[in-house]
Design a protein around this motif. Sequence first.
Motif, PDB file in Angstrom:
ATOM      1  N   ALA A 197       0.769  -1.265   0.136  1.00 10.72           N
ATOM      2  CA  ALA A 197       0.000   0.009  -0.025  1.00 10.72           C
ATOM      3  C   ALA A 197       0.794   1.328   0.027  1.00 10.72           C
ATOM      4  N   ASP A 198       0.719   2.163   0.990  1.00 11.32           N
ATOM      5  CA  ASP A 198       1.648   3.386   1.115  1.00 11.32           C
ATOM      6  C   ASP A 198       2.887   3.071   1.912  1.00 11.32           C
ATOM      7  N   ASP A 199       3.145   2.022   2.064  1.00 10.26           N
ATOM      8  CA  ASP A 199       4.505   1.664   2.960  1.00 10.26           C
ATOM      9  C   ASP A 199       5.686   1.239   2.190  1.00 10.26           C
ATOM     10  N   MET A 200       6.848   1.654   2.197  1.00  9.90           N
ATOM     11  CA  MET A 200       8.176   1.402   1.381  1.00  9.90           C
ATOM     12  C   MET A 200       8.988   1.054   2.183  1.00  9.90           C
ATOM     13  N   GLN A 201       9.638  -0.132   2.166  1.00  9.53           N
ATOM     14  CA  GLN A 201      10.808  -0.520   2.931  1.00  9.53           C
ATOM     15  C   GLN A 201      12.118  -0.869   1.747  1.00  9.53           C
ATOM     16  N   CYS A 202      13.239  -0.624   2.221  1.00 11.00           N
ATOM     17  CA  CYS A 202      14.310  -0.864   1.148  1.00 11.00           C
ATOM     18  C   CYS A 202      15.290  -1.641   2.131  1.00 11.00           C
ATOM     19  N   LEU A 203      16.036  -2.602   1.345  1.00  9.51           N
ATOM     20  CA  LEU A 203      16.883  -3.458   2.224  1.00  9.51           C
ATOM     21  C   LEU A 203      18.211  -3.439   1.715  1.00  9.51           C
ATOM     22  N   CYS A 204      19.348  -3.337   2.261  1.00  7.16           N
ATOM     23  CA  CYS A 204      20.487  -3.469   1.684  1.00  7.16           C
ATOM     24  C   CYS A 204      21.272  -4.240   2.604  1.00  7.16           C
TER      25      CYS A 204
ATOM     26  N   VAL B  83      13.581   9.005  -3.939  1.00  6.37           N
ATOM     27  CA  VAL B  83      12.115   8.881  -3.647  1.00  6.37           C
ATOM     28  C   VAL B  83      11.655   9.938  -3.286  1.00  6.37           C
ATOM     29  N   CYS B  84      12.297  10.751  -2.539  1.00  7.07           N
ATOM     30  CA  CYS B  84      11.605  12.143  -2.158  1.00  7.07           C
ATOM     31  C   CYS B  84      11.439  12.962  -3.320  1.00  7.07           C
ATOM     32  N   THR B  85      12.344  13.016  -4.561  1.00  8.66           N
ATOM     33  CA  THR B  85      11.996  13.646  -5.552  1.00  8.66           C
ATOM     34  C   THR B  85      10.650  13.066  -6.332  1.00  8.66           C
TER      35      THR B  85
ATOM     36  N   LEU C  43       7.248  12.173   1.681  1.00  7.66           N
ATOM     37  CA  LEU C  43       7.762  11.406   2.331  1.00  7.66           C
ATOM     38  C   LEU C  43       7.917  11.864   3.687  1.00  7.66           C
ATOM     39  N   ASN C  44       7.225  11.292   4.654  1.00  8.74           N
ATOM     40  CA  ASN C  44       7.208  11.522   6.086  1.00  8.74           C
ATOM     41  C   ASN C  44       8.521  11.165   6.949  1.00  8.74           C
TER      42      ASN C  44
ATOM     43  N   GLU D 274      11.774   4.809   9.706  1.00  9.91           N
ATOM     44  CA  GLU D 274      12.476   3.929  10.340  1.00  9.91           C
ATOM     45  C   GLU D 274      13.619   3.491   9.931  1.00  9.91           C
ATOM     46  N   VAL D 275      14.795   3.160  10.733  1.00  8.93           N
ATOM     47  CA  VAL D 275      15.946   2.547  10.300  1.00  8.93           C
ATOM     48  C   VAL D 275      16.318   1.303  11.276  1.00  8.93           C
ATOM     49  N   LEU D 276      16.504   0.184  10.685  1.00 10.73           N
ATOM     50  CA  LEU D 276      16.995  -1.070  11.531  1.00 10.73           C
ATOM     51  C   LEU D 276      18.028  -1.602  11.020  1.00 10.73           C
ATOM     52  N   TRP D 277      18.952  -1.622  11.581  1.00  6.08           N
ATOM     53  CA  TRP D 277      20.195  -2.414  11.173  1.00  6.08           C
ATOM     54  C   TRP D 277      20.155  -4.077  11.768  1.00  6.08           C
TER      55      TRP D 277
END
Length: 191
Positions: A57-64, A85-87, A96-97, A102-105
Amino acid sequence: MRDRSLAVRVNSNESASTVLKFEVPQGSVLGPKIFIDYAENVSEIFSQHDLSQHLFADDMQCLCCGKPGEVPYMVTRIENCVAHVCTWCAAKRLQLNADKTEVLWFGSAANSRLLSADELNIRVGQTVVKPVTTVWNLGVLIDAELSMRDHVSRLAQTCFLHVRRLRSVRRQLGQDVTEQLVCALVLSRLD
């Protein structure tokens, strides 16, 4: 709703514009599907930055992924992707709020100790996002070591709360109703 129209663009082909006569109410089952159609091409941005992604939906998660020594490089890749993504969001009249970002390592306790807290921050526009130790992901509380301790603890607390409440009223409810409530309030969470 007045004076709104819709056109669909796929690659360089665009449909004729149509005046909208109806809208989809917020919370509708169609809402996420329509948003995904609207925002589908954001996955290309993650691919350009060589990052994996999950979109819901409106949730985006990226993984590295990388080793502790590669953290500065990973932070740069993530920050560049987030700026892109902000652009993209601005072009789609979205925002983008950073306050909800959140960032999780993930990593073992030993590898996590090799890293300084300052090098783990991610900049989103003018906001510095500090890492968290747990995040909610589709109803599951995930921690940095993937131990599930926090999730299991919270789940056990919730289940025991419902069992204690049911214990105080089970005589008034009867066997059948109590069993149905245990299934609905406790067992459904364990499943």
